[in-house]
Motif scaffolding. Structure first.
Motif: not given
Length: 1095
Positions: A840-841, A847, A856, A867
């Motif tokens: 998701h980063c 992360c 993040c 993100f």
């Protein structure tokens, strides 16, 4: 105990019905029934059935009817349905049912619904209960009973009132008491609903409604229990609990003076219950009642009363010679279909309504509810000649005369044909007319909206078969408006990829708290709300789940003391959570009667602990953050020192700001198949929900289960791709499964949501996969569980291995971490958040593992946001430039420190670099980016006069700069364009520097955006052709190796070597969506699939 009708029991606890034979009718169909006369009214608490002795005859399912008089039958109901009892599957074993709602009756009927395929209907029965006796009094609408007590006034703190009533009227007062001060209590019927009205002296009116269809001529029990302002109002085993309005706990009731208790009777009363003469008929969608009338007459005259919930249905149809007359309910209006006209509206409200249709010669008249003034008249297009047959509630033959409405669901009574009341008892005995699937001498219509199963203010509507909930505008969704459409916290919105904004949150999900608006700052994960905008209980839900909360308070004073420190009684205090008073101020803490300056020892007068306590004739201020979250929010501030002459004060209370969500990351790790946590028994009335996240590398395991007998509930990973939700609420096991297209044992987080309600069961996986199962005809009943709720398999079989977090039951988060700390085999928390969520980063954001989640790190990217996917850009005015120094002017030492070793360097002598950015402009020429050095080396990206892009490289070794000109497209078209340049030695993406060129970009010094303002040697062509007047437009996402110069310039709170000259306004317009189609990949020189190739 008592037994009757050919059934004898040696020991009722054994439920063995011993007798030879049993009841078995000659015909086995649904018109058969067995009636038991108990000789007097009894209270029935249980029933048992058995098949006919030594035979193949038994009854599988049946219904119960009961009555006081042998007429006016009432079906036994349970969970808002006409209940179907499970019977026998052989002739030997007896089956007993304890009644959830005991009833009082003299007559009981058993109605077989289906029976043995090997034989026919067979039945032996036994009834369990006790004797019942009660005084009865009959009212004719004029009679009154008054009770008189010794006391003139009675200030009553506690009431207990109980009674039973039955009536055929929908309106009337059952009980009323009042006092001279205006207090009163009234129990009355309005439109066949029971209303309890109470009024106290000051703002004390309270009105509560219960029940429906109470004019059914059956007994209804009422119990009112009041203590002070708390009331339990029970009607037919359904209890409503509430608090009355007003300021006082007692009712001030006034009674007539008398020296002794006296019962005063009105003469219009009798001590017996007068039976009504109505004989109702109940119709379902397959019912039809055929009655005879006059043949070849010139008049059609029909009167009847009906009640229904369905907006449309056939009331009656009669063939004519030729044609026919149809009188139907259409969208709640009675409509005549001989010559279309209608009367009335909203007649599908469940109340009794009368219809009188009269067709005489060439005139037709329609009267609703006896209102002659509103009678509708119409001229007939045909001459009336009756055919002699009248069909009520259904007409199913397929002929040219078939009516538009085929059936009717509801009740009819007092049917008149040709001005003669029809004797429905003769119909029941087969002496008059005929009927099919009509239940005579009963009205079994049910109000499925009372009690209202639509939650959270959903509006209930119904037909004869079902009900539905309108959830629009409630903030909830689902069959019963059970599920909140909003997330429970800012943290959940963040993980859905939402940016900072104002959102609705619902902290308890499906619980009773209403959603409210908050401001979510996704960068700092801070929630902001103003206590004045929401109820305190809602804010308490937020602070309870938050990791940290704060609220700023400021007190400006002019000769006005604040806390009266050090030893005096505080002049001012504030009220927080739980209505508790607090005597500390912002910047201090509980138990310390100080302000921030008192803690920091820098108050105006060192003798006091607050600036304002010095009591000076000049404006001073005490301000700071209140940070003890269990005391927040501030709901009230009380000023104490503003009454003196010349005293003034000003108060500012900021919004409540909370950070983090402990519930969202509340997790436990299950390390062995036998590991489990236990919690209190799962509570499920008519609806319930469970949701959680899990991650595992195992292919199966039980997430949670709660057992009963036979009820249970279980959520399970059945295989690597299948999640199962199974339960039993007493009418058979139900299992829902959802299948994922990808493996679920991938050690990534997956979300499971399960809901059960009276209408349906739903299972959702990852908000993508879903299965819904409608409830059985009798609905999902109350779930009865007795064991604890086990998270993980309680017996160790198929136990769950992995992590579970954010487990919520009915909107309440279960404390997995707290329970795991004291449970062997289970660890609090769950490691590896980045392995599950690192993807998701975005944009190479890093992360960062945290105990209760992850974050993040976007510091080495050109992006922002939770993100790293929020563009950072700016709008450049003419002459605006951004300068970022990579190396100081005075030396060859770097002006910036490198990040982690091994990442792409941005300082020193470079053999490789990556430059990426996006831009939009309508102005040419312009320098977009210029990167200088301590030598003659440089890199420039410019827009030429014709709008085409040119890249200029000089790394030394060449007499003039190496240029790459892209003549394919005018890029000064106001649209966003993305540019990515990558060089390794002499190789540039798609292009190669000449062999004579050096490969090192020596002593990289400064990055310029928008315009060049440089000392030393510089390419004269660049200055003469492109540097004036400067770039006008938008730049976004600018990144040179690991340096983001534009982001550093705009983030003023972070130390950097970036500077701005001119006006720069932050905007992501350089990366806004395209409004014209992008260039085809075939012609786009920056697309790796284009016609160009590397040399």
């Amino acid at each position: 105990n008592f037994q009757h009708q050919s059934s004898v029991s040696r020991d009722p606890s054994e439920i063995i019905l011993i007798c030879n034979g049993g009841w078995s009718p000659l015909d086995s169909d649904r018109y058969q029934w067995l009636q038991v006369d108990l000789r007097a009214r009894k209270q029935i608490t249980a029933i048992a059935t058995q098949g006919r002795y030594s035979s193949s005859d038994w009854t599988k399912h049946y219904r119960l009817l009961y009555s006081d008089t042998g007429s006016k039958w009432k079906p036994y109901r349970q969970d808002s349905n006409i209940w179907t009892f499970s019977g026998n599957w052989n002739s030997e074993r007896a089956v007993r049912h304890e009644l959830q709602h005991p009833f009082v009756a003299q007559y009981v009927r058993f109605i077989p619904l289906d029976w043995s395929e090997e034989g026919r209907i067979g039945l032996r029965v036994e009834l369990y209960g006790c004797a019942y006796w009660a005084d009865v009094i009959s009212f004719d609408g004029q009679g009154v009973i008054s009770y008189r007590f010794r006391q003139k006034k009675m200030k009553i703190l506690k009431d207990v009132i109980s009674l039973k009533f039955k009536t055929t009227k929908g309106d009337g007062i059952l009980l009323h008491g009042e006092g001279q001060q205006g207090d009163y209590i009234t129990l009355e019927l309005q439109r066949a609903k029971l209303l309890l009205n109470q009024y106290g002296s000051i703002q004390g009116h309270t009105s509560v409604s219960s029940g429906s269809l109470l004019d059914d001529d059956h007994w209804h029990s009422v119990l009112i229990e009041r203590y002070r302002r708390s009331v339990n109002f029970t009607l037919d085993q359904h209890t409503q609990s509430f608090r009355t309005n007003g300021e006082f706990d007692h009712l001030d009731l006034d009674y007539e003076v008398n020296d002794r208790f006296q019962l005063n009777l009105d003469r219009n009363l009798t001590f017996s219950c007068t039976e009504s003469r109505t004989f109702p008929a109940f119709f379902n969608s397959t019912s039809s009642l055929q009655l005879p009338g006059r043949t070849d007459a010139d008049t059609v005259s029909v009167r009847l009363q009906f009640r229904t919930w369905n907006p449309s249905g056939l009331l009656f149809f009669t063939p004519l010679m030729p044609g026919g007359v149809e009188v139907s309910l259409v969208e709640g209006k009675v409509t005549v279909h001989i010559y279309r006209f209608s009367a009335g509206s909203g007649l599908n409200d469940g109340q009794w309504h009368s219809v009188h249709f009269l067709a005489l010669e060439s005139i037709a008249m329609l009267t609703i509810n006896g209102d002659e003034m509103s009678t509708v008249r119409a001229a007939l297009p045909i001459q009336i000649r009756t055919g002699g047959d009248y069909f009520f509630g259904g007409y199913f033959p397929r002929t040219d005369l078939s009516p538009s409405q085929r059936s009717f669901q509801g009740c009819m009574q007092l049917i008149h044909v040709d001005d003669q009341l029809v004797d429905l008892q003769s119909v029941e005995q087969g002496m008059l007319g005929s009927f099919e699937n009509v239940s005579l001498d009963m009205c079994a219509i049910i109000d499925r909206c009372v009690p209202n199963h639509c939650e959270h203010g959903g509006k209930c509507s119904q037909t004869g078969d079902t009900f539905k909930c309108a959830c629009e505008g409630t903030g909830y969704s689902g069959a019963t408006c059970h599920n909140s459409v909003y997330e429970q916290s800012c943290e959940e919105y963040k993980h859905l990829g939402r940016s900072s904004d104002t959102y609705w949150i619902d902290p308890d999900g499906s619980g009773p708290l209403e959603p409210f608006r908050v401001t979510c700052n996704m960068l700092d994960m801070v929630l902001t709300c103003r206590a004045a905008d929401v109820f305190v209980i809602q804010v308490n839900a937020v602070t309870s789940s938050a990791e940290f909360c704060e609220q700023h308070v400021a007190y400006m004073c002019y000769k006005s003391r604040l806390l009266n420190s050090p030893d005096g009684s505080p002049s001012t205090w504030w009220v927080g959570r739980g209505n508790e008073k607090h005597f500390y101020w912002g910047g201090s803490g509980p138990g310390v009667q100080k302000c921030a300056c008192g803690i920091e020892r820098n108050c105006t007068d060192p003798r006091y602990y607050c600036n304002c306590d010095a009591d000076l004739r000049q404006w001073k201020e005490d301000a700071g953050m209140l940070m003890y979250k269990d005391h927040l929010p501030v709901s009230q501030v009380v000023f104490g020192d503003v009454q003196r002459s010349g005293s003034e004060a000003r108060l500012t209370v900021g919004p409540l700001r909370c950070q983090g969500d402990r519930h969202f990351w509340n997790a436990a790790s299950f390390n062995t198949p036998a590991s489990y946590l236990h919690f209190p028994t799962f509570q499920a009335e008519t609806s319930a929900d469970v949701s959680f996240y899990f991650k595992t590398s195992a292919s199966h395991g039980v997430f949670l289960e709660n057992l009963g007998n036979p009820d249970y509930i279980r959520l399970e990973l059945k295989s690597a791709t299948v999640v199962s939700f199974s339960f039993d609420v007493g009418n058979g096991a139900v299992e829902l499964t959802v299948r994922s297209s990808t493996p679920l044992n991938d050690d990534q987080w997956h979300r499971v949501e399960a809901e059960w309600n009276i209408k349906e069961a739903v299972l959702r996986l990852d908000k993508v996969h879903r299965e819904t199962r409608s409830a059985p005809p009798q609905g999902h009943t109350h779930m009865q569980l007795f064991s604890q709720l086990f998270v993980g398999a309680s017996g160790g079989q198929r136990g769950f291995l992995g992590c579970i977090r954010s487990l919520k039951v009915n909107g309440v988060t279960l404390d997995l971490e707290g329970r795991a700390k004291v449970t062997p085999g289970v660890k609090p928390g769950c490691s590896g958040h980045c392995s599950s969520n690192g993807m998701h980063c975005r944009n190479e954001g890093k992360c960062i593992e945290k105990y209760n989640g992850y974050s993040c790190d976007c510091s080495l990217t050109a992006f922002d946001g939770p993100f790293c996917n929020d563009d950072v850009g700016g709008y450049f005015e003419s002459g605006t430039l951004v300068r970022y120094d990579l190396m100081s002017e005075s030396s060859s030492s770097p002006a910036v420190k490198e990040g982690n070793p091994g990442v792409l360097s941005a300082v020193g002598n470079l053999t490789r670099e990556e430059l990426s950015f996006s831009f939009s402009t309508s102005h040419t020429p312009a320098v977009l980016i210029y990167i200088s050095s301590k030598t003659q080396d440089y890199l420039a990206v410019v827009l030429r006069h014709n709008g085409t892009l040119q890249i200029r490289y000089n790394l030394g070794g060449l007499r003039e700069s190496f240029t790459i000109s892209l003549n394919h497209r005018n890029m000064a078209n106001g649209q966003p364009h993305n540019v990515n340049i990558s060089r390794q030695d002499r190789l540039i993406q798609l292009y190669t520097l000449p062999e004579a060129s050096d490969t090192e970009f020596n002593l990289v010094k400064t990055i310029f955006l928008g315009k060049v303002f440089e000392t030393g040697q510089i390419d004269p062509v660049l200055i003469e052709r492109y540097n004036t007047p400067g770039f006008v437009g938008c730049l976004s996402r600018v990144q040179f190796n690991r340096i983001a110069p534009l982001k550093a310039a705009l983030r003023t709170g972070v130390p950097s070597s970036a500077s701005i000259q001119g006006d720069l306004v932050e905007s992501n317009c350089g990366a806004s969506p395209l409004t014209v189609p992008p260039m085809s990949a075939v012609f786009d020189p920056w697309h790796t699939d284009s016609g160009n190739s590397m040399i």
